[in-house]
Design an enzyme around this catalytic site. Structure first.
Site, PDB file in Angstrom:
ATOM      1  N   ARG A 186      80.955  -2.759  31.950  1.00  0.00           N
ATOM      2  CA  ARG A 186      81.551  -3.775  31.104  1.00  0.00           C
ATOM      3  C   ARG A 186      82.790  -2.983  30.256  1.00  0.00           C
ATOM      4  NH1 ARG A 186      76.589  -6.259  27.908  1.00  0.00           N
ATOM      5  NH2 ARG A 186      77.781  -5.330  26.144  1.00  0.00           N
ATOM      6  N   GLU A 246      76.748 -17.675  28.049  1.00  0.00           N
ATOM      7  CA  GLU A 246      75.783 -18.558  27.814  1.00  0.00           C
ATOM      8  C   GLU A 246      75.285 -18.939  26.277  1.00  0.00           C
ATOM      9  OE1 GLU A 246      72.371 -16.924  29.393  1.00  0.00           O
ATOM     10  OE2 GLU A 246      70.898 -18.276  29.113  1.00  0.00           O
ATOM     11  N   ASP A 256      78.561 -10.866  34.091  1.00  0.00           N
ATOM     12  CA  ASP A 256      77.348 -11.447  35.422  1.00  0.00           C
ATOM     13  C   ASP A 256      77.694 -12.770  35.845  1.00  0.00           C
ATOM     14  OD1 ASP A 256      75.922  -9.774  34.064  1.00  0.00           O
ATOM     15  OD2 ASP A 256      74.315 -11.089  32.928  1.00  0.00           O
ATOM     16  N   GLY A 288      77.910  -9.976  24.819  1.00  0.00           N
ATOM     17  CA  GLY A 288      78.094  -8.806  25.633  1.00  0.00           C
ATOM     18  C   GLY A 288      79.840  -8.875  25.854  1.00  0.00           C
ATOM     19  N   GLY A 315      72.902  -7.907  35.578  1.00  0.00           N
ATOM     20  CA  GLY A 315      72.543  -9.133  36.168  1.00  0.00           C
ATOM     21  C   GLY A 315      71.280  -9.549  35.819  1.00  0.00           C
ATOM     22  N   ARG A 316      71.093  -9.928  34.611  1.00  0.00           N
ATOM     23  CA  ARG A 316      69.811 -10.476  34.031  1.00  0.00           C
ATOM     24  C   ARG A 316      69.466 -11.502  34.921  1.00  0.00           C
ATOM     25  NH1 ARG A 316      68.193 -10.296  28.572  1.00  0.00           N
ATOM     26  NH2 ARG A 316      70.391  -9.959  27.974  1.00  0.00           N
ATOM     27  N   GLU A 348      69.597  -5.459  37.527  1.00  0.00           N
ATOM     28  CA  GLU A 348      68.680  -5.233  36.454  1.00  0.00           C
ATOM     29  C   GLU A 348      67.230  -6.190  36.211  1.00  0.00           C
ATOM     30  OE1 GLU A 348      70.401  -5.370  32.576  1.00  0.00           O
ATOM     31  OE2 GLU A 348      71.595  -7.202  32.915  1.00  0.00           O
TER      32      GLU A 348
HETATM   33  O1  F6P Z   1      75.329 -10.748  29.279  1.00  0.00           O
HETATM   34  C1  F6P Z   1      75.718  -9.803  30.152  1.00  0.00           C
HETATM   35  C2  F6P Z   1      75.095  -8.509  30.100  1.00  0.00           C
HETATM   36  O2  F6P Z   1      75.973  -7.490  30.754  1.00  0.00           O
HETATM   37  C3  F6P Z   1      73.707  -8.459  31.118  1.00  0.00           C
HETATM   38  O3  F6P Z   1      73.885  -8.287  32.261  1.00  0.00           O
HETATM   39  C4  F6P Z   1      72.966  -7.301  30.409  1.00  0.00           C
HETATM   40  O4  F6P Z   1      71.471  -7.740  30.544  1.00  0.00           O
HETATM   41  C5  F6P Z   1      73.212  -7.456  29.005  1.00  0.00           C
HETATM   42  O5  F6P Z   1      74.625  -8.018  28.906  1.00  0.00           O
HETATM   43  C6  F6P Z   1      73.247  -6.173  28.177  1.00  0.00           C
HETATM   44  O6  F6P Z   1      73.799  -6.321  26.940  1.00  0.00           O
HETATM   45  P1  F6P Z   1      73.621  -5.545  25.632  1.00  0.00           P
HETATM   46  O7  F6P Z   1      73.333  -3.951  26.237  1.00  0.00           O
HETATM   47  O8  F6P Z   1      74.943  -5.532  24.994  1.00  0.00           O
HETATM   48  O9  F6P Z   1      72.561  -6.358  24.755  1.00  0.00           O
END
Ligand code: F6P
Length: 342
Positions: free
Chosen positions: A275, A103, A127, A10, A170-171, A221
Site C-alpha cells: 500500500r 467499501e 484490493d 486503508g 485481499g480480504r 490473506e
Molecule cells: O481494505 C484494503 C486492505 O488493504 C485489505 O486488503 C486489508 O485486509 C486491510 O486493508 C488491512 O488494513 P489495515 O491494516 O490498515 O487495517
C-alpha cells in the site's frame, strides 16, 4: 462554491493524485474553493480541517499515502455522528463533499447521500473489489509490488530448493493474488473465493519439485482451507466496520506444507508494503482522471454518484452500485490461471 474532501479507509497509492486533480480543475475551471477534512470521516465528525488550495497540492502527484490522512471511523457507529457531520459541513460553508474511499467509506457516503448530504464518491482500494468500476487505483501499484517480490523469491527458492509462500492483501477478493501470481509465474494461487484443498496444494508442490524447480505459492490473506477451520485469523481484533484483522494464512500454510511434504517451506507476508510508496503510471492516470471527473460531477450537482472506469471511459454510477456488492474473482478467471498450477 466550497467543496470538502476526505480520504477514508486503508490508504493506497494514487489518493494524492485524486485530490490534486479535483483541486486543480475545481479552482482553475470552476473557481471553487476547497477544505480538507483530516482522517476520513473523523474529520467532519470532529471538525478537524486543513486548508486545501492549489499550493497545498503542488508536488503531490507521485506521493504515496494521502495528505489528508485516513482512518476507519464509522460515523454511523457513533452517537449523533450524522448530525455532527452535517453541522460541521455547514459550519465550514461546504456545499458539497468528495469522499474518496473503499467499501466502508463509500458505504457511509451512500447513506449520507440518502439523508440529503451533497456527496460524490471516488472509489479506491488496492484490493480492486469494488463493483461499479472496472478498476480501482492502487491495485496496479500493489500488483506491481507483489510481482517484483515474486520475481525475487523465485531465485532464492530455487537456490535453496524451498517452497516459498507469498501472502498478499485481499480480504474477500483474490485480485492481487491472481494478477501478481499470473504476472510472476506463481505455481499455485490461492484466493478467498475458492477454498483450497491442502492435499491438492501439496501434490502440486511435489510435482513442481519433481521438475527440479521450487514452488512459489501466492495466497490472499483471506484464503481459507476447504475443510473449514480457521487458518487465517491471528488476532481476532475488529475495526469500526466490524472487519476482523487478517493475516497469518501464509505462515500456517507454509508449516502445513512442510509438515505434510517434508520440504522446507517459508512464508513472506508483503502486508502494508503493497500500500505504500509511489503509485504506478496507470494509477496516477486513473486517480487523476477520477479527481477531474469528480469535481465536474460536483459542479453539475450530480450528487449520490461515484466515478467509475468503464473500459477507458470515466462514467458516473449511483454510489450504491459501487458498494452494494463486492466484485470478486469469477470462477472462469481462476480456472484460466489454474492450468498453469503445479
Ligand atoms: O481494505 C484494503 C486492505 O488493504 C485489505 O486488503 C486489508 O485486509 C486491510 O486493508 C488491512 O488494513 P489495515 O491494516 O490498515 O487495517
Amino acid at each position: 462554491m466550497k467543496v470538502g474532501m476526505l480520504t477514508g479507509g486503508g490508504d493506497c497509492p494514487g489518493l494524492n493524485a485524486v485530490i490534486r486533480g479535483a483541486v486543480r480543475k475545481g479552482v482553475s475551471t470552476y473557481g471553487h474553493e476547497f477544505v480538507g477534512f483530516r482522517d476520513g470521516w473523523r474529520g467532519p465528525l470532529e471538525n478537524d480541517t486543513i486548508p486545501l488550495d492549489v499550493d497545498a497540492v503542488r508536488g503531490i502527484l507521485p506521493r504515496g499515502g494521502t495528505i489528508l490522512g485516513s482512518s476507519r471511523t464509522n460515523p454511523f457507529a457513533i452517537d449523533n455522528g450524522v448530525e455532527r457531520i452535517q453541522d460541521n459541513l455547514a459550519a465550514n460553508g461546504c456545499d458539497a463533499l468528495i469522499a474518496i474511499g473503499g467499501e466502508d467509506t463509500l458505504g457511509v457516503a451512500t447513506r449520507l447521500a440518502d439523508l440529503g448530504v451533497n456527496v460524490v464518491g471516488v472509489p479506491k482500494t488496492i484490493d480492486n473489489d469494488l463493483s461499479g468500476t472496472d478498476f480501482t487505483f492502487g491495485f496496479d501499484t500493489a500488483v506491481n509490488i507483489a510481482t517484483e517480490a515474486i520475481d525475487r523469491l523465485h531465485t532464492t527458492a530455487e537456490s535453496h530448493h524451498r517452497v516459498l509462500v507469498v501472502e498478499v492483501m485481499g480480504r474477500h477478493a483474490g485480485w492481487i493474488a491472481l494478477h501478481s501470481g499470473l504476472a510472476g509465474g506463481a505455481n499455485i494461487i490461492l484466493i478467498p473465493e475458492r477454498p483450497f484443498d491442502i492435499e491438492k496444494v501439496c501434490a502440486q508442490v511435489e510435482s513442481r519439485f519433481a521438475t527440479h524447480y521450487a514452488p512459489i505459492i501466492v495466497v490472499s490473506e483471506g484464503a481459507v482451507p476447504a475443510e473449514g477451520g480457521d487458518m487465517s485469523l491471528t488476532s481476532g481484533q475488529k475495526d469500526a466496520f466490524g472487519h476482523v484483522r487478517l493475516g497469518g494464512i501464509g505462515d500456517r500454510l507454509a508449516s502445513e506444507i512442510e509438515h505434510r511434504t517434508g520440504k522446507e517451506a517459508r512464508a513472506v507476508v508483503l502486508g502494508h508494503v503493497q500500500r505504500g510508496g509511489v503509485p504506478t503510471a496507470f494509477d496516477r492516470w486513473l486517480a487523476t482522471r477520477f479527481g477531474l471527473h469528480a469535481i465536474t460531477a460536483v459542479h453539475d450537482g450530480d450528487y449520490g454518484t461515484m466515478m467509475s472506469l468503464r473500459g477507458t471511459e470515466i462514467v458516473r454510477v449511483p454510489l450504491s452500485e459501487g458498494t452494494d456488492q463486492l466484485k470478486t474473482v469469477r470462477p472462469e478467471l481462476y480456472e484460466e490461471a489454474e492450468v498453469l498450477f503445479g
